[in-house]
Design a protein around this motif. Sequence first.
Motif: not given
Length: 742
Positions: A573-576, A581-583, A588-590, A603-607
């Motif tokens: 986890p990097l930040r919200i 939540m930014v990972l 790549g994550i499928d 929670c909603e996530v992006e990476y």
Amino acid sequence: MNGLVDIFATYLYGLKFIAIGLALMMLISGLDDLFIDIVYWVRRARRAVTVYRRHKPMDYQALYEPDEKPLAIMVPAWNETGVIGNMAELAATTLDYENYHIFVGTYPNDPDTQRDVDEVCARFPNVHKVVCARPGPTSKADCLNNILDAITQFERSAKFAFSGFILHDAEDVISPLELRLFNYLVERKDLIQIPVYPFERKWNHFTSMSYIDEFAELHGKDVPVREAIAGQVPSAGVGTCFSRRAVMALLADGDGIAFDVQSLTEDYDIGFRLKTKGMTEIFVRFPVVSESEGNQPRRFLQRARSSNVICVREYFPDTFSTAVRQKSRWIIGIVFQGLKTHKWSASPTLNYFLWRDRKGAISNFLSFTAMLIMVQLVALWLYQHLWPDAWQFLSIFTGGPWLMTLLWVNLGLMINRILQRVIFVTVYYGLGQGLLSVIRLFWGNLVNFMANWRAIRQVIQHGDPRRVAWDKTTHDFPSVTGETRALRPLGQILIAHQIITEAQLEQALMNRIPGLHLGGSLMLQGVITSTQLAQALAEQNGVRTESIDAWEIPVALIAKVPASIALRYAILPLRIERGVMVLASENGIDPVSLAALSRKLNCEVEYVIVPRGQVVTGLRHWYARYRGQDDRSLLQTAVKEGWISEAQSEAIWHRFVPHQFLFAEVLTTLGHINSSAINALLLRHERSHLPLGEFLVKEGVISQETLSRVLSRQQELQLSMQTLLSEAGLTTQQMAALEQAA
């Protein structure tokens, strides 16, 4: 004029005997339907005052208790361009399950569908293309047999076995908890069927809307009663899960062929075949009602528990001709082919439901003929009461008391039929649709009559019902996303940015380092940097890239991501940002994994993609189950002791990080475990406290010798901190002091 009147009177006299015969047959059919109604309502009332007073209905949270077993979804596809991508996207974003694979059966003479499936496979690693041996369209059963053959080959190569095999069409919209329900039951039941509820269209689309009436009553009342009395459940062809035991028995019974290729209703056929083998079948109406769903606004008289069952949704044919074609195929398969394939059995209850399946060939004609007679009698009544000086004719229903009793009983049975239809449509779709179902009843009778007529004509034309060819109908799919986007090959991206040449790519492919993917191999060979690799991977997956220092991540943020999840997906986890939540990930994550992360983290996530090694070293620092020495602390201690400078420490760290690799990557790249199998194993590993290697040995997936070889290869690929410090000039004594301090 008198001659015409005599002819018409004679016609009415003949119509009387037709109507009496029709009334007698309708009485038998009506009493048959009434029996099902009585059993349903008596059973429901009895369970309400006995079972459900002692036991609360099972909460849907219980579906999360078992481990996710691997499930295979089988999807036949002929001329399904643009549909498979929507299905995969919808499944990935809505299914509350990860451990599943979709096998799509295509045909060699359908290049458009194949191309579409190839693009989907590039984005979704759990979607696999199967090319049938023969040009299409063959039968659905033939396509499913090809898919099953491909699944068994996949199992052999991946060295793992699916627990359940699920039937779906490309147009199906799957309930989020469907696979969890199958996962919960598949070890105890051999055929599991869930309800099918068609999507609604505008009220005046009578053809497709007649399907909602029929399925609402069939899967709301008739099939549950059938299961309760006979223990036999007909598969609907979609939303059906077969246990591994059932599929293996079917394959053994058919000498490697599970589905009857000459059957137009192979799903219906299999339900009986499994029943004769003594296997257990169940029809499941499982409501998912949380507090939020229970408080959602509903249509008038729409019940929360009935309208929130786990089910399959899809659009059904909307034109008269396509509906007739589809239903005639069902009639040929169930009635005519069924009569040849499934003889009357020794079980009276099973024979009763066989009779109910087959009486449709008669009842469809009865209903339509009764409707024609009613139209004529209404027209005659209107003529006699509205036309001046109209001729008056005797009613065709004049006779003894028995005839009036018959007519009144039939009227009562008809009212009951309409009432039952209204009730079961209303509890799912609301009272408006329930009332409209009365009007649609007449249109549905016309569709069924024409389908019956077409079925009979085809059987006579071919001389044998098993010779009738598969006549696939088309469906609509609800639009959920834009075009599916295939991933560009990494090598092409690097060439496009002039980072490498085609000659360098060819050389790298020929001399790829064992244990690494192409990108890692190029980086280790010094052809590209870790930053260039991260930028190419980010472009490939349509995300951003950035560089991180895992040691600067706040402890509170680390605590929001459990170790099992971070290690399973290799993320930090990097930040919200704005509730998202930014990972950080190195690859790549499928879409399936991304949706699962969102559910698991609530929670909603992006990476973003970060350079090689930054996540691996961060995972070892924050989440490692069994901590070894802390490589960064070795550096810090060496600086503190004055053995190296800060600049040297920084240079060593930047050299060390890109040369750290995950055990799972080395294991799969060396070919010891299929990349698809490793995802299933990682899901099971989430609940284990053992390191991944020891877990795989304990599960019998790999041997201890294989584990040792993979660990040895991982060490060979990685740079150790001791080696780098020695190269920086530290003595043996200083190294020993560092390790003792660590």
